[in-house]
Design an enzyme around this catalytic site. Structure first.
Site, PDB file in Angstrom:
ATOM      1  N   GLY A  38       2.310  -6.339   0.172  1.00 26.32           N
ATOM      2  CA  GLY A  38       0.790  -6.180   0.182  1.00 26.32           C
ATOM      3  C   GLY A  38       0.736  -4.736   0.157  1.00 26.32           C
ATOM      4  O   GLY A  38       1.620  -3.661   0.063  1.00 26.32           O
ATOM      5  N   ASN A  46       3.871  -1.552   9.465  1.00 21.04           N
ATOM      6  CA  ASN A  46       4.146  -2.703  10.210  1.00 21.04           C
ATOM      7  C   ASN A  46       4.526  -2.633  11.519  1.00 21.04           C
ATOM      8  O   ASN A  46       4.181  -3.523  12.426  1.00 21.04           O
ATOM      9  CB  ASN A  46       5.268  -3.516   9.157  1.00 21.04           C
ATOM     10  CG  ASN A  46       4.589  -4.491   8.044  1.00 21.04           C
ATOM     11  OD1 ASN A  46       5.378  -5.246   7.541  1.00 21.04           O
ATOM     12  ND2 ASN A  46       3.389  -4.399   7.859  1.00 21.04           N
ATOM     13  N   ASN A 103       8.813  -9.774   8.478  1.00 24.64           N
ATOM     14  CA  ASN A 103       7.343  -9.943   8.505  1.00 24.64           C
ATOM     15  C   ASN A 103       7.110 -10.570   7.327  1.00 24.64           C
ATOM     16  O   ASN A 103       7.520  -9.626   6.080  1.00 24.64           O
ATOM     17  CB  ASN A 103       6.512  -8.820   8.945  1.00 24.64           C
ATOM     18  CG  ASN A 103       5.167  -9.101   8.366  1.00 24.64           C
ATOM     19  OD1 ASN A 103       4.830 -10.219   8.996  1.00 24.64           O
ATOM     20  ND2 ASN A 103       4.400  -8.160   7.774  1.00 24.64           N
ATOM     21  N   ARG A 180      -4.043   2.666   4.165  1.00 22.65           N
ATOM     22  CA  ARG A 180      -3.387   1.713   2.873  1.00 22.65           C
ATOM     23  C   ARG A 180      -3.841   1.686   1.506  1.00 22.65           C
ATOM     24  O   ARG A 180      -2.952   1.829   0.686  1.00 22.65           O
ATOM     25  CB  ARG A 180      -3.838   0.261   3.243  1.00 22.65           C
ATOM     26  CG  ARG A 180      -3.262  -0.153   4.804  1.00 22.65           C
ATOM     27  CD  ARG A 180      -1.718  -0.200   4.583  1.00 22.65           C
ATOM     28  NE  ARG A 180      -1.063  -0.927   5.657  1.00 22.65           N
ATOM     29  CZ  ARG A 180      -0.745  -2.163   5.675  1.00 22.65           C
ATOM     30  NH1 ARG A 180      -0.970  -2.871   4.592  1.00 22.65           N
ATOM     31  NH2 ARG A 180       0.083  -2.553   6.797  1.00 22.65           N
ATOM     32  N   HIS A 264      -1.792 -13.062  10.128  1.00 20.48           N
ATOM     33  CA  HIS A 264      -0.518 -12.994   9.597  1.00 20.48           C
ATOM     34  C   HIS A 264       0.298 -12.125  10.194  1.00 20.48           C
ATOM     35  O   HIS A 264       1.254 -11.989  10.264  1.00 20.48           O
ATOM     36  CB  HIS A 264      -0.689 -12.634   8.013  1.00 20.48           C
ATOM     37  CG  HIS A 264       0.552 -12.702   7.348  1.00 20.48           C
ATOM     38  ND1 HIS A 264       1.183 -14.098   7.234  1.00 20.48           N
ATOM     39  CD2 HIS A 264       1.041 -11.836   6.387  1.00 20.48           C
ATOM     40  CE1 HIS A 264       2.256 -13.691   6.327  1.00 20.48           C
ATOM     41  NE2 HIS A 264       2.264 -12.341   5.801  1.00 20.48           N
TER      42      HIS A 264
END
Length: 285
Positions: A38, A46, A103, A180, A264
């Site tokens: 991603g 994470n 993950n 991000r 998620h």
């Protein structure tokens, strides 16, 4: 314990001439964390909030996969590169055996490592990421949004993708979006993303899952010897809950824990519950 920082835990190691970046904290049996894919993802993004808890029991290693964070990119298919890199990373650090927490993409890589080198894996925890959609469509909403961002990387698109990762929209802050987006548009990271999430790549994955070779994606699961815990958000819009059904049946010693009101990112959105369930599983005699 003093709150760990990015800088105080940051480490690098040379693996076959490439730099691999990771974070380290705590003492005890080794616990290796493998992040998802991603836009803008890193091991720290994470798992940094979970480190203080797990470092009370384990020597925690949080890896940046090749082409992510501060790890050098390598040539070839990203999944093959990541699966190959993990055992070499452990060897470079002199780690003979480890627990694995993965993950999403990290769960897929962790399951492949556990199947290919079972002598190195004590227990396995996967946060989504493995299995096949049984009732839900593929690709799911989150994967489509990753692809849209990869092909047109704007701040608005990464915000849309981040919202698809969680149950509670307020979890996504402006600061998270900015961090991000900055990481996702870094050239090496963007190149890795294009390998995995171009529209052509997504169409290939969808075709693969409809064809006669579909079961190749899960064939390795039956070879996993490590006791395995699957953790899943009930409201996951990236790897929907029905994806857990085949792994739960195929992995010989497998348990499934489903978290309500969770998307998620189980380790973030249900942080305390995830830490409690996972720690009990890892410490079980």
């Amino acid at each position: 314990m003093t709150t760990p920082t990015y800088e105080s835990t940051s480490r690098t190691v040379d693996v076959d001439g490439a730099k691999m970046h990771y974070h380290e904290l705590g003492e005890g049996p080794t616990l290796l964390f493998l992040h998802g894919s991603g836009p803008g993802v890193t091991g720290w993004a994470n798992f940094s909030s979970n480190l203080p808890h797990f470092a009370q029991h384990f020597r925690c290693l949080v890896l940046d996969f090749p082409g992510y964070g501060k790890s050098d990119a390598v040539d070839g298919d990203p999944i093959t590169a990541c699966t190959t890199a993990v055992p070499k990373f452990l060897e470079a650090l002199g780690v003979e055996r480890t627990h694995l927490i993965g993950n999403s993409l990290g769960g897929q890589i962790a399951s492949l490592v556990a199947a290919k080198v079972p002598e190195r894996v004590d227990r396995l925890v996967c946060l989504g990421g493995i299995g096949l959609n049984i009732f839900s469509p593929f690709p799911a909403e989150g994967l489509n949004l990753i692809t849209e961002f990869t092909e047109n990387p704007t701040r608005e698109r990464i915000a849309q993708w981040l919202q698809s990762m969680v149950f509670d929209p307020s979890f996504v802050t402006e600061e998270m979006i900015d961090e991000r987006f900055k990481q996702a548009t870094e050239p090496a990271t963007a190149a890795t993303m294009r390998k995995m999430y171009s529209r052509k790549s997504l169409e290939f994955m969808a075709k693969f899952r409809r064809g006669p070779k579909t079961t190749m994606a899960i064939a390795h699961l039956a070879s996993i010897q490590a006791p395995t815990l699957l953790t899943w958000g009930r409201d996951d819009r990236v790897n929907p809950l029905d994806s857990a059904l085949l792994p739960m049946r195929l992995i010989p010693a497998c348990e499934l824990h489903v978290f309500p009101n969770c998307g998620h990112w189980v380790m973030l959105e249900q942080k305390q519950a995830f830490e409690s369930v996972t720690t009990a599983f890892l410490l079980r005699s």
